[in-house]
Enzyme design. Sequence first.
Site, PDB file in Angstrom:
ATOM      1  N   GLY A 207     -13.557  -1.568  -1.514  1.00  0.00           N
ATOM      2  CA  GLY A 207     -14.498  -0.451  -1.469  1.00  0.00           C
ATOM      3  C   GLY A 207     -14.625   0.363  -2.740  1.00  0.00           C
ATOM      4  O   GLY A 207     -15.452   1.273  -2.810  1.00  0.00           O
ATOM      5  N   GLY A 208     -13.801   0.069  -3.748  1.00  0.00           N
ATOM      6  CA  GLY A 208     -13.913   0.798  -5.005  1.00  0.00           C
ATOM      7  C   GLY A 208     -13.443   2.236  -4.935  1.00  0.00           C
ATOM      8  O   GLY A 208     -13.880   3.098  -5.705  1.00  0.00           O
TER       9      GLY A 208
ATOM     10  N   GLU B  18      -1.119  -6.542  -3.041  1.00  0.00           N
ATOM     11  CA  GLU B  18      -1.018  -6.760  -1.601  1.00  0.00           C
ATOM     12  C   GLU B  18      -0.049  -7.868  -1.213  1.00  0.00           C
ATOM     13  O   GLU B  18       0.365  -7.949  -0.052  1.00  0.00           O
ATOM     14  CB  GLU B  18      -2.412  -7.047  -1.015  1.00  0.00           C
ATOM     15  CG  GLU B  18      -2.471  -6.940   0.494  1.00  0.00           C
ATOM     16  CD  GLU B  18      -3.873  -7.146   1.054  1.00  0.00           C
ATOM     17  OE1 GLU B  18      -3.984  -7.360   2.276  1.00  0.00           O
ATOM     18  OE2 GLU B  18      -4.854  -7.091   0.283  1.00  0.00           O
TER      19      GLU B  18
ATOM     20  N   ALA C 120      -4.308  -5.979  -9.611  1.00  0.00           N
ATOM     21  CA  ALA C 120      -2.934  -6.068 -10.111  1.00  0.00           C
ATOM     22  C   ALA C 120      -2.828  -7.022 -11.286  1.00  0.00           C
ATOM     23  O   ALA C 120      -2.198  -6.701 -12.306  1.00  0.00           O
ATOM     24  CB  ALA C 120      -1.990  -6.502  -8.982  1.00  0.00           C
TER      25      ALA C 120
ATOM     26  N   ILE D  44      -5.822   0.464  -4.541  1.00  0.00           N
ATOM     27  CA  ILE D  44      -6.136   0.234  -5.965  1.00  0.00           C
ATOM     28  C   ILE D  44      -5.070   0.863  -6.865  1.00  0.00           C
ATOM     29  O   ILE D  44      -4.568   0.195  -7.776  1.00  0.00           O
ATOM     30  CB  ILE D  44      -7.543   0.728  -6.345  1.00  0.00           C
ATOM     31  CG1 ILE D  44      -8.609   0.054  -5.480  1.00  0.00           C
ATOM     32  CG2 ILE D  44      -7.822   0.430  -7.830  1.00  0.00           C
ATOM     33  CD1 ILE D  44     -10.036   0.495  -5.803  1.00  0.00           C
TER      34      ILE D  44
ATOM     35  N   ASN E 169     -10.014 -10.678  -4.044  1.00  0.00           N
ATOM     36  CA  ASN E 169     -10.451  -9.788  -2.973  1.00  0.00           C
ATOM     37  C   ASN E 169     -10.776  -8.399  -3.504  1.00  0.00           C
ATOM     38  O   ASN E 169     -11.564  -7.657  -2.917  1.00  0.00           O
ATOM     39  CB  ASN E 169      -9.355  -9.695  -1.908  1.00  0.00           C
ATOM     40  CG  ASN E 169      -9.846  -9.091  -0.626  1.00  0.00           C
ATOM     41  OD1 ASN E 169     -10.774  -9.606  -0.006  1.00  0.00           O
ATOM     42  ND2 ASN E 169      -9.255  -7.984  -0.217  1.00  0.00           N
TER      43      ASN E 169
ATOM     44  N   GLU F 275      -6.591 -18.088 -11.740  1.00  0.00           N
ATOM     45  CA  GLU F 275      -7.286 -17.705 -10.508  1.00  0.00           C
ATOM     46  C   GLU F 275      -7.732 -18.968  -9.771  1.00  0.00           C
ATOM     47  O   GLU F 275      -8.363 -19.842 -10.365  1.00  0.00           O
ATOM     48  CB  GLU F 275      -8.504 -16.838 -10.866  1.00  0.00           C
ATOM     49  CG  GLU F 275      -9.505 -16.641  -9.756  1.00  0.00           C
ATOM     50  CD  GLU F 275      -8.918 -15.951  -8.535  1.00  0.00           C
ATOM     51  OE1 GLU F 275      -9.085 -16.503  -7.427  1.00  0.00           O
ATOM     52  OE2 GLU F 275      -8.303 -14.879  -8.696  1.00  0.00           O
TER      53      GLU F 275
ATOM     54  N   ARG G 287      -6.050   5.479   9.359  1.00  0.00           N
ATOM     55  CA  ARG G 287      -6.780   4.288   9.793  1.00  0.00           C
ATOM     56  C   ARG G 287      -6.314   3.748  11.142  1.00  0.00           C
ATOM     57  O   ARG G 287      -7.128   3.387  11.994  1.00  0.00           O
ATOM     58  CB  ARG G 287      -6.666   3.190   8.729  1.00  0.00           C
ATOM     59  CG  ARG G 287      -7.533   3.459   7.520  1.00  0.00           C
ATOM     60  CD  ARG G 287      -7.335   2.402   6.452  1.00  0.00           C
ATOM     61  NE  ARG G 287      -8.326   2.562   5.394  1.00  0.00           N
ATOM     62  CZ  ARG G 287      -8.371   1.800   4.299  1.00  0.00           C
ATOM     63  NH1 ARG G 287      -7.464   0.850   4.123  1.00  0.00           N
ATOM     64  NH2 ARG G 287      -9.294   1.987   3.392  1.00  0.00           N
TER      65      ARG G 287
END
Length: 506
Positions: free
Chosen positions: A87-88, A473, A54, A489, A82, A74, A333
């Site tokens: 997982g890309g 998130e 983001a 993503i 994170n 950061e 999930r």
Amino acid sequence: MSNVDLLGRRNFIKGMGAAAGVAIATPAMAISEKADGVKWDKEVEVLIIGSGFAGLAAAIEATRKGAKDVHIFEKMSYFGGNSAINGGLFAAPGTPMQKKEGVQDSVDRMVADQMKSGRGVADEGLLRHVAEHAVEALQMTMDAGSEFHPYLQQLGGHSVARTYQTTVSCGAGITQPLYKECKRIGVKTHNRSKFEGFIIGEDGKVEGVKMREGYYFKEEDSGKVVYIRAKRGVIAATGGFAQNINLRMAQDPTLTSEVGCTNAPGATGEGMYEMFRIGAIPVHMAHIQSGPWASPDEGGFGYVSNYSIYNFPHSMAINRLTGKRFMNEIADRKTRADAELSCRDEKGEALPPILITSYKHSKKHPNTKKVIKYNVGWKFDTVEELAKHFEVPVKPLKAQIEEYNSYVKSGDDKQFGKNMTKAKDKFIEAPFTVVRLWPKVHYCQGGVQITTKAEVKDSFTGQPIKGLYAAGEVCGGVHGVSRLGSCSIPECMVMGMTAARSVMEA
């Protein structure tokens, strides 16, 4: 809304964990201040907190929209947050690869899949906004140099294959190219810079932030506090709170320190806390998702997670006590995580189930070699050998394999209604690869409430808090009870881009 009203809410979140008897003082909390009398140490045009999907997307988009002085802060020593160990996986409707593979998809279909997974409490407006701009965000990653496998994946809960995955099978395949693009276009990046609180003007507007520069993670007094004014606005892209054990236990007492977590250490929620303090609305804090593809045999996200995600569509998940399937391997999930947690031995102790795949099919994913090499997965030449290793009753296991293969042949799973499209012609045959499954805390659906313009809504007025935007998130309510895999993503990037546009239009 007066400045006094906003800052008078500091005690608001103290009660969030009280009912569970849980202290939530870790990590150390930031405290916002009035702007009156503050001596600014520096001034920037656009200030972004957090360097994940983001934050990086916001920085690039703000620059594209004409910003000349964009800064990313950061708190960790490394960039990517994170997101770098995510997982890309990137879902989008109506992509070139879908057209190439003949997959019929649409914004409406993707939103419908997510609404179903969200159990009726997801935010349809935000999901639609993300779906409508997902291809645009995907293009941003490719323009920056991200590379993806030349095939689509169909993840659990998705009605069609719509998911791209980076060739390195992790989020770094996106964060690193985006970070390099940020540096190329002149975005200023600052690591080891911990957010310490907002600076609030007389009209309730967020004027800037306190930032602790030279900070070392968990050394709360390290570094030096500076006051930074943001001329256009502040974008909070600070991520979730899955690593904040006390806070997640306040929402769900079963999520103790004994429960594994796939998140980076910095996912502790300070930015979210402070937005609550100045009036942001907390949404869906108790909806904390566990990943059903994780392994109890390795730490964090590991190698098994992406291995499992790829192989679920053409694999069998087996309860070791019975030797039978116990779930739809590509359900959403929450459905799968709950099913896995129900796998117990005769004494009620956890008995992690196994995922069985034909080696000739599993080996097409690059993680298969690593899974076997690092002893978090196994290869067997016979059913008997497999059953003996995991103490699975061999007769029902053989019968289950035969039954499952009949579903592969017919295309109709009569046990659990699994979509067999991606299982076509992929029978369960020796040699086999096998991994153990057990859920790990992965994603926090809860956070601050935002609008489709990425504005942070005020809990008393219902209006946006001036000068403050949020993406990723740290925001709550978007996905509802359960988020579909590969949808984080696009959400992070689209809402980061949206926040940047809002900042530049303000």
